[in-house]
Design an enzyme around this catalytic site. Structure first.
Site, PDB file in Angstrom:
ATOM      1  N   ASP A  43      40.741  47.796  38.794  1.00 32.15           N
ATOM      2  CA  ASP A  43      41.787  48.556  38.111  1.00 32.15           C
ATOM      3  C   ASP A  43      41.615  50.027  38.476  1.00 32.15           C
ATOM      4  O   ASP A  43      40.529  50.591  38.310  1.00 32.15           O
ATOM      5  CB  ASP A  43      41.679  48.393  36.597  1.00 32.15           C
ATOM      6  CG  ASP A  43      42.051  46.992  36.131  1.00 32.15           C
ATOM      7  OD1 ASP A  43      42.780  46.294  36.863  1.00 32.15           O
ATOM      8  OD2 ASP A  43      41.611  46.592  35.037  1.00 32.15           O
ATOM      9  N   ASP A  93      51.399  38.920  32.604  1.00 34.11           N
ATOM     10  CA  ASP A  93      50.507  39.296  31.507  1.00 34.11           C
ATOM     11  C   ASP A  93      50.918  38.517  30.268  1.00 34.11           C
ATOM     12  O   ASP A  93      51.971  38.774  29.678  1.00 34.11           O
ATOM     13  CB  ASP A  93      50.591  40.798  31.242  1.00 34.11           C
ATOM     14  CG  ASP A  93      50.043  41.619  32.395  1.00 34.11           C
ATOM     15  OD1 ASP A  93      49.190  41.088  33.134  1.00 34.11           O
ATOM     16  OD2 ASP A  93      50.461  42.775  32.559  1.00 34.11           O
TER      17      ASP A  93
END
EC number: 4.3.2.10
Length: 257
Positions: free
Chosen positions: A11, A130
């Site tokens: 990330d 997600d």
């Protein structure tokens, strides 16, 4: 039989690698290039880079590090974050990325998937989903890189996965938000539910905390790869050891000697 893929996830925020818990409270991990080189040398099968601030902040991810990564590593890598158009994707692929991944932008405009597939082919197009368990059911969430900008959609993950496949995407990364960063294991039931409803590869994301979690996700689901971050960043699991244990459990994997 195709080998199962081990995929470290990096990330990225403000050009450094970070990691949060359940997509929140991010801490700095380190340098993008150094970590990419580390995981490539350790035997990772692919890398995924998510610019987690790009979509929530309505900006394109920084591409200055992509070309350098392409020069340093010899495994495929996928880049995600803020990709809203064919032009955005082309810029990233031209810098050396093998795949691009879209998520929030595809939810906002699903035709983006078709356009990317038409231009670059299914093999280059990944869609991230997600998924969060809320009030007794799973829902797809959007703009998850920022706590105050996350949106719960009305879509259920299975229906959205089917649409993603019908539009030509070559792969799905299913991010189980309730498991993210807590190291309690992958959500096997939810992964099975989504994977069994599509025929394209599905990558598990969210929950890895020990080697047994990887063994379980490959033994008890039909997913094609397992993505993880914290266990690699914090040196809880070494990729060579993980692959040896998968091999011992008759899970096909690429062993680097």
């Amino acid at each position: 039989m195709l080998t199962k893929r081990i995929i470290p996830c990096l990330d990225v925020k403000d050009d450094v690698v970070v990691k949060g818990v359940k997509f929140r409270n991010h801490r700095i991990i380190g340098d993008i290039i150094e970590l990419a080189q580390k995981y490539s040398d350790a035997g990772a099968d692919e890398l995924v880079f998510y610019d987690i601030g790009a979509s929530p902040d309505n900006k394109l991810l920084s591409i200055k590090w992509i070309q350098e990564i392409a020069k340093k590593i010899n495994i495929p890598f996928c880049v995600a974050g803020g990709i809203k158009s064919v032009e955005n994707a082309r810029a990233i692929l031209n810098e050396g990325a093998d795949k691009i991944s879209v998520n929030s932008a595809a939810l906002a405009r699903p035709d983006l998937i078709d356009e990317l597939v038409y231009e670059f082919g299914s093999q280059c197009v990944v869609v991230g989903i997600d998924s969060k368990f809320i009030d007794g059911e799973f829902k797809v969430c959007q703009y998850t890189g920022s706590a105050d900008k996350t949106v719960q959609t009305l879509l259920d993950p299975v229906s959205w996965a089917k649409e993603v496949e019908s539009r030509g995407a070559g792969e799905i990364v299913l991010n189980c938000m309730n498991q993210d960063g807590v190291k309690g294991g992958y959500d096997l039931e939810h992964l099975r539910e989504v994977q069994s409803n599509v025929s394209i590869p599905v990558i598990a994301s969210g929950g890895a905390g020990e080697i047994q979690h990887f063994i379980d996700v490959f033994k008890y689901t039909e997913i094609d790869g397992a993505l993880a971050a914290s266990v690699f960043h914090d040196d809880i699991i070494a990729i060579p050891e993980l692959k040896q244990e998968l091999f011992k459990n008759n899970i096909p994997t690429r062993i680097v000697k």
